[in-house]
Design a protein around this motif. Sequence first.
Motif, PDB file in Angstrom:
ATOM      1  N   ALA A  31       0.832  -1.199   0.000  1.00 36.19           N
ATOM      2  CA  ALA A  31       0.000   0.000   0.000  1.00 36.19           C
ATOM      3  C   ALA A  31       0.870   1.253   0.000  1.00 36.19           C
ATOM      4  N   ALA A  32       1.923   1.254   0.819  1.00 43.67           N
ATOM      5  CA  ALA A  32       2.826   2.405   0.869  1.00 43.67           C
ATOM      6  C   ALA A  32       3.543   2.605  -0.457  1.00 43.67           C
ATOM      7  N   LEU A  33       3.939   1.505  -1.090  1.00 45.02           N
ATOM      8  CA  LEU A  33       4.627   1.589  -2.376  1.00 45.02           C
ATOM      9  C   LEU A  33       3.701   2.146  -3.453  1.00 45.02           C
ATOM     10  N   PHE A  34       2.452   1.685  -3.476  1.00 44.81           N
ATOM     11  CA  PHE A  34       1.477   2.198  -4.430  1.00 44.81           C
ATOM     12  C   PHE A  34       1.286   3.700  -4.260  1.00 44.81           C
ATOM     13  N   VAL A  49      -8.122   8.102  -6.075  1.00 46.62           N
ATOM     14  CA  VAL A  49      -9.374   8.620  -5.527  1.00 46.62           C
ATOM     15  C   VAL A  49      -9.645   8.041  -4.141  1.00 46.62           C
ATOM     16  N   HIS A  50      -8.889   6.990  -3.748  1.00 44.81           N
ATOM     17  CA  HIS A  50      -9.123   6.359  -2.451  1.00 44.81           C
ATOM     18  C   HIS A  50      -8.087   6.814  -1.433  1.00 44.81           C
ATOM     19  N   PRO A  51      -8.491   7.078  -0.193  1.00 45.57           N
ATOM     20  CA  PRO A  51      -7.537   7.454   0.855  1.00 45.57           C
ATOM     21  C   PRO A  51      -6.680   6.256   1.260  1.00 45.57           C
ATOM     22  N   ASN A 164     -13.418   4.554 -15.662  1.00 44.01           N
ATOM     23  CA  ASN A 164     -12.435   4.359 -14.600  1.00 44.01           C
ATOM     24  C   ASN A 164     -12.726   5.295 -13.428  1.00 44.01           C
ATOM     25  N   GLU A 165     -12.145   5.001 -12.294  1.00 47.15           N
ATOM     26  CA  GLU A 165     -12.465   5.742 -11.075  1.00 47.15           C
ATOM     27  C   GLU A 165     -12.033   7.197 -11.155  1.00 47.15           C
ATOM     28  N   GLU A 166     -10.928   7.442 -11.839  1.00 51.13           N
ATOM     29  CA  GLU A 166     -10.403   8.801 -11.914  1.00 51.13           C
ATOM     30  C   GLU A 166     -11.129   9.660 -12.942  1.00 51.13           C
TER      31      GLU A 166
END
Length: 261
Positions: A31-34, A49-51, A164-166
Amino acid sequence: MPTDPTGPVGADPLEDLVLRPATVSDADELAALFLASREAAFPAMPRPVHPPDEVRAWFGEVLGERPRTLPMPAERETWVAERRDGPGPGRLVGYAVVDPDWLDSLYVHPGLVGQGLGGLLLDLVKSLRPGGFGLWVFETNRPAQAFYRRHGLHVVRRTDGSENEERAPDLEMAWFGTDPVGTVRRRIDEVDDRLAALLDERAALTAAAQRLKPVSGHAGRDRRREAEIVARMSRVAERLGPDRLARIMDAVITESLDAAD
C-alpha cells in the motif's frame, strides 16, 4: 517498514533481487509503495481517488487477509520484487497484480524507475500469461506508454475515461503473447461480432426512422446530419480520420436504407 527501499546510492537495483508471490504480511508495504509511486507520477497520472486506509484495505482483500467484498477475479495473482541485501526481511521495491487476461497494475519504487526493474516485472507477467494480456494506461502517462511500447505492447483502444475511477481518458494496450497473429485474429473476430450486432441495431433504427420521416428512403437523406455524425465519430476514431469515416458511413447509411425498403 523501511523508509528507503532503494538501498545505498549507487547500488545495482537488480542485485540481490527476488521475485516471489506476495503474502498477507506484504499488505502494508505494498500500500505504501502504491501511494508513493502514484504521488511521484503526478501529474502524468492522476492522484488516487481512495484514501490510504482504503488502499490498505484493498491490498488486504487481494492478498486474502480478509474476505473479498470488492469485485475481482478469483485467479488474481500478486507478485513482488523484494531486495535482499542483508540478513532479515527484504524490502519491496516493485509489484505486479495479474488477472487471467489483464495486468491490473505494475508499480516500481519511484527511486528505481528507469533502471530495469519494471522490465523485469513485465517479463515475469509475460511468462505467467503466455497467451497475452491487456492493461490500461492513462492517456497523460506518456512515460508508461513509451515503456510498454518498448516491451512489445500495442495500443488497441482509447476511451474517454468514463468507466475508470479517476474519470481520466485512458488507453488499452495489449501484449499479444507467444502466438501474436492468432491472438490478434481472435480479437478481430470478437470486434467483428460486436460490430455486426451494432450494424444490425443501426439498420433497425434506420428502418424505424423511415416510417417516421415525411420523406423516406435515399431522397430523405440529411447530408448535414451525416457530416455531423462523421465529425463526432472522428473525435473517437482518430486513427481512421474523417475522410475514411465519411466513406464508411456513406456505405453504412446506403445499405441500411436499402435494407429498410
